[in-house]
Design an enzyme around this catalytic site. Structure first.
Site, PDB file in Angstrom:
ATOM      1  N   ARG A  36      19.225 -48.351 132.642  1.00 35.77           N
ATOM      2  CA  ARG A  36      17.849 -49.027 131.057  1.00 35.77           C
ATOM      3  C   ARG A  36      16.837 -49.020 132.462  1.00 35.77           C
ATOM      4  O   ARG A  36      15.987 -48.978 131.783  1.00 35.77           O
ATOM      5  CB  ARG A  36      18.116 -49.803 130.598  1.00 35.77           C
ATOM      6  CG  ARG A  36      19.345 -49.580 129.560  1.00 35.77           C
ATOM      7  CD  ARG A  36      19.115 -51.043 129.064  1.00 35.77           C
ATOM      8  NE  ARG A  36      20.443 -50.995 128.380  1.00 35.77           N
ATOM      9  CZ  ARG A  36      21.038 -52.062 127.032  1.00 35.77           C
ATOM     10  NH1 ARG A  36      21.019 -52.944 127.342  1.00 35.77           N
ATOM     11  NH2 ARG A  36      21.456 -51.719 126.085  1.00 35.77           N
ATOM     12  N   LYS A 199      36.359 -50.474 113.485  1.00 34.78           N
ATOM     13  CA  LYS A 199      36.507 -50.683 112.536  1.00 34.78           C
ATOM     14  C   LYS A 199      35.969 -50.637 110.991  1.00 34.78           C
ATOM     15  O   LYS A 199      34.668 -49.852 111.609  1.00 34.78           O
ATOM     16  CB  LYS A 199      35.924 -52.278 112.448  1.00 34.78           C
ATOM     17  CG  LYS A 199      36.904 -53.276 113.208  1.00 34.78           C
ATOM     18  CD  LYS A 199      36.012 -54.462 112.645  1.00 34.78           C
ATOM     19  CE  LYS A 199      36.765 -56.071 112.816  1.00 34.78           C
ATOM     20  NZ  LYS A 199      36.495 -57.214 113.051  1.00 34.78           N
ATOM     21  N   GLY A 355      27.293 -48.132 122.052  1.00 37.02           N
ATOM     22  CA  GLY A 355      27.290 -49.145 122.781  1.00 37.02           C
ATOM     23  C   GLY A 355      29.086 -48.593 123.623  1.00 37.02           C
ATOM     24  O   GLY A 355      28.467 -47.957 124.492  1.00 37.02           O
ATOM     25  N   GLY A 378      22.852 -50.524 118.065  1.00 39.49           N
ATOM     26  CA  GLY A 378      22.278 -50.804 117.157  1.00 39.49           C
ATOM     27  C   GLY A 378      21.044 -49.640 116.298  1.00 39.49           C
ATOM     28  O   GLY A 378      21.063 -50.365 115.387  1.00 39.49           O
TER      29      GLY A 378
HETATM   30  P1  AMP Z   1      33.834 -50.140 118.175  1.00 43.47           P
HETATM   31  O1  AMP Z   1      32.435 -51.161 119.107  1.00 43.47           O
HETATM   32  O2  AMP Z   1      33.456 -50.905 116.448  1.00 43.47           O
HETATM   33  O3  AMP Z   1      32.768 -49.094 119.049  1.00 43.47           O
HETATM   34  O4  AMP Z   1      34.979 -50.206 119.054  1.00 43.47           O
HETATM   35  C1  AMP Z   1      34.503 -50.540 120.194  1.00 43.47           C
HETATM   36  C2  AMP Z   1      36.148 -50.670 120.693  1.00 43.47           C
HETATM   37  O5  AMP Z   1      37.280 -50.204 119.530  1.00 43.47           O
HETATM   38  C3  AMP Z   1      36.465 -50.681 122.390  1.00 43.47           C
HETATM   39  O6  AMP Z   1      36.425 -51.479 122.364  1.00 43.47           O
HETATM   40  C4  AMP Z   1      37.737 -50.099 121.684  1.00 43.47           C
HETATM   41  O7  AMP Z   1      39.005 -50.473 122.691  1.00 43.47           O
HETATM   42  C5  AMP Z   1      38.467 -50.230 120.421  1.00 43.47           C
HETATM   43  N1  AMP Z   1      38.918 -49.111 120.157  1.00 43.47           N
HETATM   44  C6  AMP Z   1      39.186 -48.076 119.859  1.00 43.47           C
HETATM   45  N2  AMP Z   1      40.707 -47.701 119.566  1.00 43.47           N
HETATM   46  C7  AMP Z   1      41.151 -48.614 118.740  1.00 43.47           C
HETATM   47  C8  AMP Z   1      42.742 -48.968 118.693  1.00 43.47           C
HETATM   48  N3  AMP Z   1      43.440 -47.461 118.134  1.00 43.47           N
HETATM   49  N4  AMP Z   1      43.501 -49.907 118.535  1.00 43.47           N
HETATM   50  C9  AMP Z   1      42.445 -51.230 118.847  1.00 43.47           C
HETATM   51  N5  AMP Z   1      41.301 -51.069 119.654  1.00 43.47           N
HETATM   52  C10 AMP Z   1      40.365 -49.676 119.710  1.00 43.47           C
END
Ligand code: AMP
Length: 398
Positions: A36, A199, A355, A378
């Site tokens: 950054r 999620k 991120g 974000g």
């Molecule tokens: P997000 O912040 O929603 O983009 O989620 C990112 C996180 O999702 C990362 O830390 C990954 O380790 C996790 N992730 C990706 N694939 C999986 C999976 N199949 N099961 C559990 N966590 C996951």
């Protein structure tokens, strides 16, 4: 509207909101990732080379509105000096007489860094009076902190009111806006969005919005298992949001109505525990044995996703394909990152934002092989969702 490229900085002090919210080593408090800081250098140099001086302001971490060494911007001084190539000055408070004396004494070519804005709780409250106190440091205002552009804080938004004719974006924000607009407004096709991460629930709005724009939507990562279960697949103990099975069905239906091709993984690397030491197996994604969890996409899914990626002219990527932080489950994300880099080489415009996909691309050393890596997770998502970001609106407003 003013532009940093053409504004006359001669003899002027530019108050620049930068994003120096960098990670620090817990013991030595040294900067551990200077991305950054490096990113802000072109804007700073431009002002200096055009005959102006610079007052830098930023937040760092989440202090509880009182000064604390571990959140002090003085920890960034040596890194900033290294990248500028000369010493800078520092004010131990971002407002107050001593700080004003320092900014008033700046000569063209000099730089003053102000202490953490969030040592004052009026910053995050978007306090008008606090913004006025900040505004005293400059003859013009530059916002170059895309990562906080979705927050109506004093330094990111309100302060702009005190510079009705002398406010502008820095190079970093300019590039962020141009990149997102290029993806959203270009008529080049096919446009493919790749979404992953943990999620579905946190990405419903963005996915729904993207369905109006994209030709292909690739879904990977933890969120894919909710889609697979919604279609009747067996997912063992994979990450799932049972209260969003209907959401997943609705997204699939909407995609069909809008003629968007949704690509879900067809195979998966599954594990008996959430650990790099886990036992693993590979199989069809809808046939995961009981007691096992899917933690990455496997070979066939990679091949299918890769083909679509290489056929695309515009690509937007947000969210990893698996648990890339663990070596055993990083292949899917790595291979998709490589495919996005290859598409870029073939002439596609590729934007990586959010991120964890940014962290992944950096971890694999591919950050210079995509068209743009967004610094604001974000903020980028909100911008893509069509939300007006207060920090951007404040500059555009007459
Ligand atoms: P997000 O912040 O929603 O983009 O989620 C990112 C996180 O999702 C990362 O830390 C990954 O380790 C996790 N992730 C990706 N694939 C999986 C999976 N199949 N099961 C559990 N966590 C996951």
């Amino acid at each position: 509207m003013n532009s940093i490229s053409t504004y006359n900085f001669t003899g002027k002090r530019a108050l620049i909101r930068v994003d120096f919210n960098v990670p620090l080593n817990k013991e030595t408090l040294a900067v551990t990732d200077d991305t950054r800081i490096r990113a802000a250098i072109p804007t700073i140099k431009k002002v200096l080379e055009a005959g102006g001086s610079v007052v830098l302001m930023s937040h760092l971490g989440r202090p509880k509105n009182i000064p604390e060494d571990k959140f002090s911007l003085k920890n960034c001084i040596s890194t900033i000096e290294k990248h500028l190539g000369f010493p800078i000055q520092f004010a131990t408070d971002c407002i107050g007489e001593r700080a004003y004396e320092k900014s008033a004494a700046l000569k063209p070519g000099e730089v003053l860094l102000l202490e953490n804005l969030r040592f004052h709780q009026r910053e995050e409250k978007g306090d008008h009076g606090f913004a006025e106190l900040l505004a005293r440091h400059g003859d013009c205002y530059i916002n170059d902190a895309f990562g906080t552009a979705h927050r109506a804080h004093a330094s990111t938004t309100i302060v702009a009111r005190f510079f009705p004719n002398d406010k502008m974006f820095g190079y970093l924000i300019e590039k962020e806006i141009d990149s997102v607009n290029k993806v959203l407004n270009s008529h080049e096709k096919p446009l493919t969005a790749i979404v992953g991460g943990a999620k579905v629930s946190s990405k419903i709005t963005i996915i729904t919005k993207l369905l109006d724009k994209v030709d292909n939507l690739i879904v990977g990562g933890g969120m894919a298992y909710t889609f697979i279960k919604a279609q009747g697949g067996k997912i063992g103990k994979s990450l799932v949001e049972d209260d969003h099975l209907q959401t997943a069905k609705d997204i699939l239906k909407l995609a069909q109505e809008k003629g968007v091709k949704i690509l879900l993984p067809v195979d998966t690397v599954y594990a008996d525990e959430f650990s790099d030491a886990a036992n693993t197996g590979v199989g069809k994604i809808g046939e995961i044995p009981d007691g096992w969890m899917g933690l990455d996409i496997a070979e066939e899914s990679i091949a299918i996703f890769r083909k679509t990626i290489l056929e695309s002219k515009l690509i937007l990527w947000n969210g990893p394909m698996g648990v890339f932080e663990m070596k055993k489950f990083q292949t899917g994300t790595l291979e998709i990152a490589k495919a996005v880099a290859e598409a870029t080489k073939k002439g596609a415009f590729t934007l990586v934002g959010g991120g964890d996909s940014v962290a992944a691309v950096n971890q694999f050393g591919l950050e210079n092989e995509v068209s743009h890596v967004s610094t604001g997770g974000g903020a980028m998502l909100e911008y893509l969702e069509g939300i007006q970001l207060p920090g951007i609106a404040a500059i555009l407003e007459k």
